[in-house]
Design a protein around this motif. Structure first.
Motif, mmCIF file in Angstrom:
data_model
loop_
_atom_site.group_PDB
_atom_site.id
_atom_site.type_symbol
_atom_site.label_atom_id
_atom_site.label_comp_id
_atom_site.label_asym_id
_atom_site.label_seq_id
_atom_site.Cartn_x
_atom_site.Cartn_y
_atom_site.Cartn_z
ATOM 1 N N LYS B 58 0.873 -1.176 0.000
ATOM 2 C CA LYS B 58 0.000 0.000 0.000
ATOM 3 C C LYS B 58 0.904 1.217 0.000
ATOM 4 O O LYS B 58 1.759 1.347 0.872
ATOM 5 C CB LYS B 58 -0.860 -0.036 1.272
ATOM 6 N N ASP B 59 0.739 2.032 -0.971
ATOM 7 C CA ASP B 59 1.583 3.227 -1.121
ATOM 8 C C ASP B 59 3.060 2.854 -1.109
ATOM 9 O O ASP B 59 3.873 3.553 -0.501
ATOM 10 C CB ASP B 59 1.311 4.260 -0.012
ATOM 11 N N GLY B 60 3.380 1.740 -1.707
ATOM 12 C CA GLY B 60 4.776 1.323 -1.797
ATOM 13 C C GLY B 60 5.332 0.775 -0.497
ATOM 14 O O GLY B 60 6.510 0.470 -0.402
ATOM 15 N N GLU B 61 4.467 0.645 0.528
ATOM 16 C CA GLU B 61 4.964 0.074 1.780
ATOM 17 C C GLU B 61 4.268 -1.230 2.097
ATOM 18 O O GLU B 61 3.107 -1.430 1.745
ATOM 19 C CB GLU B 61 4.724 1.074 2.921
ATOM 20 N N LYS B 62 4.974 -2.105 2.790
ATOM 21 C CA LYS B 62 4.385 -3.393 3.164
ATOM 22 C C LYS B 62 3.421 -3.212 4.328
ATOM 23 O O LYS B 62 3.761 -2.569 5.322
ATOM 24 C CB LYS B 62 5.494 -4.358 3.601
ATOM 25 N N GLU B 63 2.249 -3.772 4.192
ATOM 26 C CA GLU B 63 1.322 -3.786 5.326
ATOM 27 C C GLU B 63 0.963 -5.225 5.607
ATOM 28 O O GLU B 63 0.433 -5.923 4.741
ATOM 29 C CB GLU B 63 0.042 -3.012 4.972
ATOM 30 N N TYR B 64 1.269 -5.702 6.830
ATOM 31 C CA TYR B 64 0.966 -7.091 7.146
ATOM 32 C C TYR B 64 -0.517 -7.250 7.434
ATOM 33 O O TYR B 64 -1.127 -6.390 8.067
ATOM 34 C CB TYR B 64 1.789 -7.554 8.346
ATOM 35 N N VAL B 65 -1.085 -8.337 6.942
ATOM 36 C CA VAL B 65 -2.523 -8.527 7.085
ATOM 37 C C VAL B 65 -2.849 -9.923 7.571
ATOM 38 O O VAL B 65 -2.034 -10.842 7.461
ATOM 39 C CB VAL B 65 -3.260 -8.303 5.732
ATOM 40 N N GLU B 66 -4.032 -10.054 8.134
ATOM 41 C CA GLU B 66 -4.559 -11.368 8.459
ATOM 42 C C GLU B 66 -5.783 -11.582 7.582
ATOM 43 O O GLU B 66 -6.669 -10.722 7.544
ATOM 44 C CB GLU B 66 -4.963 -11.413 9.932
ATOM 45 N N ILE B 67 -5.809 -12.705 6.879
ATOM 46 C CA ILE B 67 -6.911 -12.943 5.958
ATOM 47 C C ILE B 67 -8.113 -13.454 6.735
ATOM 48 O O ILE B 67 -8.005 -14.393 7.526
ATOM 49 C CB ILE B 67 -6.506 -13.970 4.879
ATOM 50 N N GLU B 69 -11.279 -13.713 4.968
ATOM 51 C CA GLU B 69 -12.037 -14.438 3.965
ATOM 52 C C GLU B 69 -11.359 -14.220 2.636
ATOM 53 O O GLU B 69 -10.880 -13.124 2.343
ATOM 54 C CB GLU B 69 -13.464 -13.882 3.930
ATOM 55 N N LYS B 70 -11.255 -15.278 1.850
ATOM 56 C CA LYS B 70 -10.607 -15.105 0.548
ATOM 57 C C LYS B 70 -11.407 -15.877 -0.486
ATOM 58 O O LYS B 70 -11.557 -17.094 -0.381
ATOM 59 C CB LYS B 70 -9.174 -15.618 0.624
ATOM 60 N N LYS B 71 -11.960 -15.122 -1.438
ATOM 61 C CA LYS B 71 -12.650 -15.770 -2.544
ATOM 62 C C LYS B 71 -11.916 -15.409 -3.817
ATOM 63 O O LYS B 71 -10.890 -14.726 -3.785
ATOM 64 C CB LYS B 71 -14.110 -15.290 -2.603
ATOM 65 N N GLU B 72 -12.501 -15.854 -4.952
ATOM 66 C CA GLU B 72 -11.793 -15.637 -6.211
ATOM 67 C C GLU B 72 -11.576 -14.167 -6.540
ATOM 68 O O GLU B 72 -10.523 -13.764 -6.990
ATOM 69 C CB GLU B 72 -12.565 -16.303 -7.348
ATOM 70 N N ASN B 73 -12.622 -13.370 -6.271
ATOM 71 C CA ASN B 73 -12.499 -11.980 -6.706
ATOM 72 C C ASN B 73 -12.525 -10.988 -5.549
ATOM 73 O O ASN B 73 -12.492 -9.797 -5.743
ATOM 74 C CB ASN B 73 -13.617 -11.647 -7.703
ATOM 75 N N LYS B 74 -12.594 -11.525 -4.359
ATOM 76 C CA LYS B 74 -12.711 -10.599 -3.233
ATOM 77 C C LYS B 74 -12.006 -11.188 -2.002
ATOM 78 O O LYS B 74 -12.073 -12.398 -1.764
ATOM 79 C CB LYS B 74 -14.191 -10.384 -2.913
ATOM 80 N N ALA B 75 -11.327 -10.349 -1.277
ATOM 81 C CA ALA B 75 -10.714 -10.836 -0.045
ATOM 82 C C ALA B 75 -10.927 -9.796 1.046
ATOM 83 O O ALA B 75 -10.880 -8.592 0.785
ATOM 84 C CB ALA B 75 -9.225 -11.085 -0.241
ATOM 85 N N VAL B 76 -11.187 -10.282 2.260
ATOM 86 C CA VAL B 76 -11.351 -9.365 3.384
ATOM 87 C C VAL B 76 -10.207 -9.623 4.362
ATOM 88 O O VAL B 76 -9.927 -10.770 4.707
ATOM 89 C CB VAL B 76 -12.703 -9.587 4.088
ATOM 90 N N VAL B 77 -9.560 -8.550 4.764
ATOM 91 C CA VAL B 77 -8.396 -8.737 5.650
ATOM 92 C C VAL B 77 -8.449 -7.764 6.814
ATOM 93 O O VAL B 77 -9.152 -6.761 6.770
ATOM 94 C CB VAL B 77 -7.070 -8.524 4.880
ATOM 95 N N ASN B 78 -7.699 -8.079 7.844
ATOM 96 C CA ASN B 78 -7.405 -7.117 8.903
ATOM 97 C C ASN B 78 -5.968 -6.662 8.705
ATOM 98 O O ASN B 78 -5.090 -7.475 8.420
ATOM 99 C CB ASN B 78 -7.515 -7.780 10.272
ATOM 100 N N ILE B 79 -5.767 -5.386 8.875
ATOM 101 C CA ILE B 79 -4.396 -4.877 8.699
ATOM 102 C C ILE B 79 -3.756 -4.676 10.072
ATOM 103 O O ILE B 79 -4.344 -4.061 10.969
ATOM 104 C CB ILE B 79 -4.406 -3.547 7.912
ATOM 105 N N TYR B 80 -2.562 -5.215 10.211
ATOM 106 C CA TYR B 80 -1.831 -5.123 11.488
ATOM 107 C C TYR B 80 -1.140 -3.778 11.631
ATOM 108 O O TYR B 80 -0.827 -3.116 10.655
ATOM 109 C CB TYR B 80 -0.721 -6.170 11.526
ATOM 110 N N ASP B 81 -0.832 -3.456 12.856
ATOM 111 C CA ASP B 81 0.080 -2.334 13.066
ATOM 112 C C ASP B 81 1.512 -2.828 12.887
ATOM 113 O O ASP B 81 1.752 -4.003 12.588
ATOM 114 C CB ASP B 81 -0.132 -1.723 14.463
ATOM 115 N N GLU B 82 2.479 -1.920 13.120
ATOM 116 C CA GLU B 82 3.866 -2.255 12.806
ATOM 117 C C GLU B 82 4.387 -3.478 13.566
ATOM 118 O O GLU B 82 5.126 -4.283 13.026
ATOM 119 C CB GLU B 82 4.772 -1.057 13.105
#
Lengths: 301, 329
Positions: B58-67, B69-82
């Motif tokens: 995101k904006d050229g920076e890595k953002e760690y996420v927890e998935i 739900e993951k489907k073919e065209n859509k994924a929902v994630v939580n974004i972690y802090d640093e």
């Protein structure tokens, strides 16, 4: 004159008493008195309210009757015997095997042996904590490997079928270093010349083990096994930190039961009666053991 | 020739097997204490704290996420802090193609700090050190005096008292527990350091160990000292104790280990946090935070570390004293 007086005082009976008194007093107050008092408590009705007051009704052998007629008693007694017999048997055999193995000369055998003996100093409470995690149903390492080879998760500590064997594994593992130290101390006392003589005669390893090594370390073996029996019979911290005696009563052994009766249910009468039963069982087992295995010609300790 | 090699091979196989069985649980303890809890929950048996993490750019920076739900065209994630502990944003929709995987090794030394601060382990440490120190001093004092009397003095009933002592070693601890609890309550010692120290300063095994050593000292030495006008105390202090230093050290080590490791006694005799000792503290900690395996293993590690260090230094001493303690015959 002064020296004479000094030596008279210091070498008389007075010194003797001064030397012995601290130890004897401590043993009297904190070992013999509690031991006798435990018998007294076990024939009275003792609950949390009567423990500290002096009017505890005398109930004769009722506490014992109550404990023995308790439906769980047979299971707990069986647990205790299973736990003790398998523990002592396997921890001794493994301890002997490890000691024999690390008695051979090979590079690094001494530091390696030292490494293996570390377990001896580790508190049983910690051992229990480690093994509780290793046996954890969901995230434990053992189930991780079982899943990897396709067996699937086993509820080691949470099912009645496996809880006892899991606790046994941990306890045997825990006691191996102790047995290994004692067996090693026997092995190093065998003079090298005997090994040399056996080598010249071309004996196989098992011949040597059976005809030379075991007879020579017999006193160590007797002492080790009796110590194993004593230690296993009072084993509490490991089980307490792994299962607390559960699930249901699957891993409840007599010391755990005594603790639960006294400090969870505040039925101190039952707790003390169980403690006496532990002592009696231990005495019976030791006498049988000494009579049948040790014989008359050699004393233990 | 071939058979010899095979022989050697099987030997080394067994050697490695023995070592593995005994040592691996400890390695697991230490390695688990350095992992992140999320890595443990995913199930990882490796020794290295390997972490497999999903991230998006995101904006050229890595953002760690927890998935979530993951489907073919859509994924929902939580974004972690640093620090990857808490979530910065929850339920963010991203395209599944943008989620990438990252694998790296990270040692979470912070677990130790966190475990140490979560419950007052510092306090428990100090309590345990204090109790063990007092017990060791007490054991050395009472045991060397009594052992000297048993080994070198003549008095009525000496053997009877000694064998009574030895047979007391057989008595299992549960039997002392309730009467001692009663006794210590009566004299208002429950929940004090007295209860943890005083009952343990007479140690029968130590008396036995020292007596065996004192018996081996040649009588000539005692005779010479007596002729020179030494009193019993002087003989013990100036002659017997100095030449028995190795056994005294072993006695001290045994007493230290016994005191450091004792669990059932302090569990019953204390219930306040202020005088709780390490083993009991660890046990309570294990109950309270059974889900934080990493912290629990970190706590276990620092509970045993002092003993392991002590053992490594005193190993030779301990083994050789077992040999000479006369456990045989």
């Amino acid at each position: 004159m002064f020296t004479n007086l000094k030596s008279l005082i210091c070498n008389s009976k007075l010194t003797l008493y001064l030397f012995l008194l601290p130890a004897i007093m401590m043993v009297m107050v904190f070992a013999i008195y509690p031991l006798l008092y435990n018998f007294s408590l076990s024939v009275h009705e003792v609950t949390s309210s009567t423990l500290l007051s002096e009017d505890r009704p005398f109930v004769g052998l009722n506490n014992y009757k109550e404990v023995i007629l308790e439906p769980d008693f047979i299971e707990i007694l069986r647990n205790t015997l299973v736990f003790s017999i398998f523990s002592v048997l396997f921890q001794f055999l493994f301890g002997l095997a490890f000691a024999l193995f690390f008695h051979q000369e090979f590079p690094l055998h001494k530091p390696l042996r030292g490494l293996l003996l570390i377990g001896w100093v580790i508190p049983p409470a910690v051992i229990g904590t480690i093994w509780r995690w290793l046996f954890n149903c969901d995230i434990g390492v053992i189930n991780y490997f079982l899943n990897m080879i396709g067996i699937g998760s086993v509820g080691w500590l949470v099912t009645q079928t496996f809880a006892m064997s899991s606790v046994l594994v941990a306890n045997i593992w825990f006691a191996i270093p102790f047995n290994m130290i004692l067996m090693t101390s026997g092995l190093v006392s065998i003079p090298n010349s005997i090994h040399d003589a056996a080598a010249i005669d071309g004996t196989t390893f098992f011949q040597k083990l059976w005809h030379i090594i075991i007879p020579m370390i017999k006193p160590n073996i007797y002492a080790t096994i009796i110590l194993d029996i004593i230690y296993t019979f009072r084993s509490f911290p490991l089980i307490w930190n792994m299962t607390k005696g559960g699930p249901v009563n699957a891993t409840t052994v007599l010391p755990v039961w005594s603790y639960i009766q006294s400090f969870n249910f505040f039925n101190f009468g039952a707790g003390t009666a169980i403690a006496v039963i532990i002592l009696l069982l231990l005495l019976i087992i030791s006498i049988i053991y000494i009579k049948f295995f040790v014989g008359k010609e050699e004393g233990v300790l | 020739m071939f058979k010899q090699h095979l022989d050697k091979l099987t030997r080394y196989f067994f050697l490695i097997l023995c070592a593995a069985i005994m040592v691996i649980p400890f390695i697991w303890m230490v390695s688990t204490s350095l992992k992140s809890q999320s890595a443990i929950n995913k199930g990882s048996a490796g020794f290295l704290p390997i972490e497999i993490v999903n991230y998006i750019e995101k904006d050229g920076e890595k953002e760690y996420v927890e998935i979530i739900e993951k489907k073919e065209n859509k994924a929902v994630v939580n974004i972690y802090d640093e620090e990857r502990k808490h979530f910065k944003e929850s339920f963010v929709e991203v395209s599944p193609q943008s989620i990438k995987r990252d694998t790296f090794i990270k040692f979470h030394f912070n677990n130790f700090v966190e475990a140490f601060n979560k419950v007052p382990f510092g306090r428990y440490f100090l309590n345990t050190i204090f109790v063990s120190f007092c017990v060791v001093i007490g054991v050395l004092l009472t045991s060397s005096l009594a052992a000297y009397a048993f080994a070198r003095m003549k008095f009525v009933g000496k053997d009877a008292i000694f064998y009574l002592f030895i047979s007391m070693m057989m008595v299992p601890q549960p039997i002392y527990l309730i009467p001692s609890y009663y006794l210590l309550t009566k004299i208002h010692w429950v929940n004090t350091f007295w209860a943890l120290i005083v009952p343990w300063i007479a140690n029968i095994f130590s008396i036995f160990l020292l007596r065996q050593q004192f018996k081996t000292i040649p009588q000539d030495l005692f005779d010479a000292a007596t002729i020179d006008g030494c009193t019993r105390f002087e003989i013990l202090w100036r002659i017997v104790l100095p030449i028995s230093k190795p056994v005294l050290a072993t006695t001290a080590i045994f007493a230290l280990i016994g005191s450091w490791n004792s669990f059932m006694w302090p569990l019953v005799m204390t219930n306040s946090d202020k005088i709780r000792v390490l083993q009991v503290g660890l046990s309570y900690f294990a109950q309270e935070s059974s889900s934080s395996t990493a912290l629990l293993m970190a706590a276990s590690t620092f509970t045993v570390a002092p003993l392991i260090i002590l053992f490594l230094f005193a190993q030779k001493q301990i083994i050789s004293s077992f040999v000479s303690s006369g456990l045989k015959g």
